[in-house]
Write a protein that holds these residues in place. Structure first.
Motif, short mmCIF file in Angstrom:
data_model
loop_
_atom_site.label_atom_id
_atom_site.label_comp_id
_atom_site.label_asym_id
_atom_site.label_seq_id
_atom_site.Cartn_x
_atom_site.Cartn_y
_atom_site.Cartn_z
N GLU A 12 6.19 3.12 -3.24
CA GLU A 12 5.54 4.43 -3.22
C GLU A 12 4.07 4.37 -3.65
O GLU A 12 3.26 5.16 -3.18
CB GLU A 12 6.32 5.42 -4.07
CG GLU A 12 7.66 5.79 -3.45
CD GLU A 12 7.49 6.30 -2.02
OE1 GLU A 12 7.07 7.45 -1.85
OE2 GLU A 12 7.77 5.54 -1.07
N LEU A 13 3.74 3.44 -4.53
CA LEU A 13 2.33 3.30 -4.89
C LEU A 13 1.53 2.70 -3.73
O LEU A 13 0.34 2.98 -3.59
CB LEU A 13 2.18 2.45 -6.15
CG LEU A 13 2.52 3.19 -7.45
CD1 LEU A 13 2.51 2.23 -8.64
CD2 LEU A 13 1.57 4.35 -7.70
N VAL A 14 2.18 1.89 -2.90
CA VAL A 14 1.48 1.32 -1.74
C VAL A 14 1.52 2.27 -0.55
O VAL A 14 0.48 2.69 -0.03
CB VAL A 14 2.09 -0.05 -1.35
CG1 VAL A 14 1.45 -0.58 -0.07
CG2 VAL A 14 1.91 -1.06 -2.48
N PHE A 15 2.74 2.64 -0.10
CA PHE A 15 2.89 3.41 1.13
C PHE A 15 2.87 4.92 0.89
O PHE A 15 2.89 5.69 1.86
CB PHE A 15 4.18 3.00 1.85
CG PHE A 15 4.17 1.58 2.32
CD1 PHE A 15 3.39 1.21 3.40
CD2 PHE A 15 4.89 0.60 1.66
CE1 PHE A 15 3.36 -0.11 3.84
CE2 PHE A 15 4.87 -0.72 2.09
CZ PHE A 15 4.09 -1.07 3.18
N GLY A 16 2.81 5.32 -0.36
CA GLY A 16 2.64 6.72 -0.68
C GLY A 16 1.23 7.00 -1.15
O GLY A 16 0.43 7.65 -0.49
N PHE A 17 0.87 6.43 -2.30
CA PHE A 17 -0.43 6.68 -2.93
C PHE A 17 -1.59 6.07 -2.16
O PHE A 17 -2.51 6.77 -1.71
CB PHE A 17 -0.39 6.17 -4.37
CG PHE A 17 -1.74 5.98 -5.00
CD1 PHE A 17 -2.58 7.06 -5.21
CD2 PHE A 17 -2.17 4.72 -5.41
CE1 PHE A 17 -3.83 6.90 -5.79
CE2 PHE A 17 -3.40 4.53 -5.99
CZ PHE A 17 -4.24 5.63 -6.18
N ILE A 18 -1.59 4.73 -1.99
CA ILE A 18 -2.75 4.08 -1.35
C ILE A 18 -2.89 4.53 0.10
O ILE A 18 -4.02 4.74 0.58
CB ILE A 18 -2.63 2.54 -1.44
CG1 ILE A 18 -2.61 2.09 -2.90
CG2 ILE A 18 -3.81 1.88 -0.72
CD1 ILE A 18 -2.48 0.58 -3.08
N VAL A 19 -1.78 4.71 0.79
CA VAL A 19 -1.84 5.18 2.18
C VAL A 19 -2.48 6.57 2.25
O VAL A 19 -3.26 6.87 3.16
CB VAL A 19 -0.44 5.17 2.81
CG1 VAL A 19 -0.36 6.09 4.01
CG2 VAL A 19 -0.06 3.75 3.23
N ALA A 20 -2.16 7.43 1.28
CA ALA A 20 -2.77 8.77 1.27
C ALA A 20 -4.27 8.69 1.07
O ALA A 20 -5.04 9.42 1.72
CB ALA A 20 -2.13 9.62 0.17
N VAL A 21 -4.71 7.80 0.18
CA VAL A 21 -6.16 7.62 -0.03
C VAL A 21 -6.82 7.14 1.26
O VAL A 21 -7.88 7.63 1.65
CB VAL A 21 -6.42 6.64 -1.19
CG1 VAL A 21 -7.92 6.38 -1.33
CG2 VAL A 21 -5.84 7.18 -2.49
N ARG A 76 3.66 -7.21 -0.56
CA ARG A 76 2.51 -8.09 -0.79
C ARG A 76 1.59 -8.13 0.43
O ARG A 76 0.36 -8.12 0.30
CB ARG A 76 2.99 -9.51 -1.12
CG ARG A 76 3.55 -9.68 -2.52
CD ARG A 76 3.68 -11.15 -2.88
NE ARG A 76 4.59 -11.85 -1.98
CZ ARG A 76 5.89 -11.99 -2.18
NH1 ARG A 76 6.46 -11.46 -3.24
NH2 ARG A 76 6.64 -12.66 -1.31
N PHE A 77 2.18 -8.17 1.61
CA PHE A 77 1.39 -8.19 2.85
C PHE A 77 0.57 -6.92 2.99
O PHE A 77 -0.63 -6.97 3.30
CB PHE A 77 2.33 -8.37 4.03
CG PHE A 77 1.65 -8.49 5.36
CD1 PHE A 77 0.69 -9.45 5.59
CD2 PHE A 77 1.98 -7.62 6.41
CE1 PHE A 77 0.06 -9.57 6.83
CE2 PHE A 77 1.36 -7.73 7.64
CZ PHE A 77 0.39 -8.70 7.85
N ALA A 78 1.21 -5.76 2.75
CA ALA A 78 0.49 -4.49 2.86
C ALA A 78 -0.61 -4.38 1.82
O ALA A 78 -1.72 -3.92 2.12
CB ALA A 78 1.48 -3.33 2.71
N ILE A 79 -0.34 -4.83 0.59
CA ILE A 79 -1.37 -4.81 -0.45
C ILE A 79 -2.56 -5.68 -0.02
O ILE A 79 -3.72 -5.28 -0.15
CB ILE A 79 -0.80 -5.29 -1.79
CG1 ILE A 79 0.16 -4.24 -2.36
CG2 ILE A 79 -1.93 -5.58 -2.80
CD1 ILE A 79 0.98 -4.73 -3.53
#
Length: 409
Positions: free
Chosen positions: A68-77, A188-191
């Motif tokens: 959620e921090l990757v595909f929720g938070f960072i994606v929203a930014v 890791r890949f998405a990050i």
């Protein structure tokens, strides 16, 4: 009973709100609300307290909060930045109103299905959660391709590759394991792809902002970075990210990370960040970019000498590099695009320092003070919560109200 016309009227009402005038407004607010929530539930579980998600998700809360921090938070930014910036680059109409409402509701649906994944079929959770990033890619692709902005076309395949990372995550959860194999690889890949995107964007905006700032101070502007250095940095970062998908020897991964880290720091050294220390909105971007470079070097150390753990090195990148860059850009864009002076609140300046301190508290005890490992995680998490609460206090009124100059946007 609500009918279709009521729903349509409700959507029209939402679309007229200042919040949906431009992409950064709704998505930055959503990101700032979700960033502390996605961590708080994990911290409650870590502390042994009752979690509101107990039984609602089949995932461990460690895996859930990472997703959620990757595909929720960072994606929203990323959505807030791209839906705002691409129309400016293309000279096309703003993305606003009903299309923006629809995109935001798709993001929100993904967050709800991931939160209550244990109550829904796994295929439905995957389908809803996977829909947002391709929709975002499609929305920004049209103006980029119509105006032949080939310099910015790279964001389209980047978003699709980020979707691949999410597919890897869901491929494992659909198998019923919910463990940290393919799911962790996907994260890791998405990050890594978000780091590459941030290196690209930062490499454009930081020297541009710095040159403008220096000019306002009556100081000589920056000289351009050599094109060879720019290309080498992006290629090294891309190769490092792609390598994370494969079980390569540790020394290979270490060399790739060292090359990427040194090249990122070499670019940063040309931007004269030391001359901007009087302006928090400027130095925070230089600090974030530097932490991206240090994050690559920390990853190299974790692959070669085991003197720093992989989770610790990852948090140099996520809290430090990505977190600081994201926070700096969100605080700057929200001022500049609402027609306000680029003067940051003292609360936000304090948040910059707290965020960097949180990164140190997450990494140093885990690496050098194992007896303080648990306390370090809790304290770092508390700092993260404070940082985003400060953002909400300062920027919510800015994001939900019309521009003071009466212009649209």
């Amino acid at each position: 009973m609500q009918n279709a016309s009521d729903t349509h009227t409700g959507t029209e009402t939402l679309a007229r709100l200042p919040l949906f005038e431009t992409g950064f407004r709704v998505f930055f607010l959503a990101a700032a609300l979700y960033a502390p929530l996605a961590l708080l539930l994990f911290l409650l579980d870590l502390a042994g307290l009752a979690s509101p998600l107990a039984g609602a998700t089949p995932l461990s809360l460690t895996l859930w909060h990472g997703h959620e921090l990757v595909f929720g938070f960072i994606v929203a930014v990323a959505a807030g930045f791209l839906t705002t910036a691409v129309p400016v680059w293309a000279g096309s109409p703003r993305i606003h109103g009903a299309p923006l409402v629809g995109l935001f509701l798709l993001w929100l649906a993904g967050r709800l299905t991931m939160t209550f994944a244990g109550l829904l079929p796994a295929w439905m959770v995957a389908l809803v959660d996977l829909a947002f990033v391709p929709a975002l890619a499609f929305m920004i692709a049209r103006p980029i391709l119509q105006k032949r902005l080939w310099r910015n076309a790279g964001f389209i395949p980047l978003l699709l590759l980020i979707t691949l990372g999410n597919i890897l995550f869901h491929a494992e959860t659909l198998g019923g394991t919910g463990t940290d194999g393919a799911a962790a690889t996907g994260l890791r890949f998405a990050i890594g792809l978000f780091v590459l995107m941030t290196v690209m964007i930062g490499g454009r905006v930081i020297p541009f902002f710095t040159s403008n700032w220096l000019a306002r101070q009556g100081k000589p502007p920056l000289s351009d970075s050599p094109p060879l250095l720019v290309r080498a940095t992006l290629i090294a970062c891309l190769l490092t990210v792609l390598a994370s998908l494969f079980p390569l020897p540790g020394w290979v991964l270490a060399l790739l990370n060292v090359a990427a880290g040194l090249l990122v720091l070499a670019r940063l050294s040309r931007w004269q960040g030391g001359r901007t220390l009087s302006d928090p909105l400027m130095w925070v971007l230089h600090a974030g970019y530097g932490l991206l470079g240090l994050g690559f070097l920390a990853a190299a150390t974790s692959h070669s000498f085991d003197s720093i753990s992989e989770p610790a090195s990852l948090h140099v990148i996520t809290i430090g590099g990505l977190g600081v860059m994201i926070y700096g850009m969100m605080s700057r864009i929200a001022l500049g695009h609402t027609g306000r002076p680029l003067v940051v609140s003292p609360f936000i300046t304090a948040a910059y320092f707290i965020l960097i301190l949180s990164m140190l508290l997450r990494v140093i005890p885990a690496t050098f003070l194992p007896d303080w490992y648990f306390a370090g995680i809790i304290t770092a998490g508390a700092g993260w919560l404070v940082v985003w609460c400060l953002y909400l206090v300062v920027y919510t009124p800015i994001l939900i109200r019309p521009r003071p100059d009466g212009k649209a946007g």
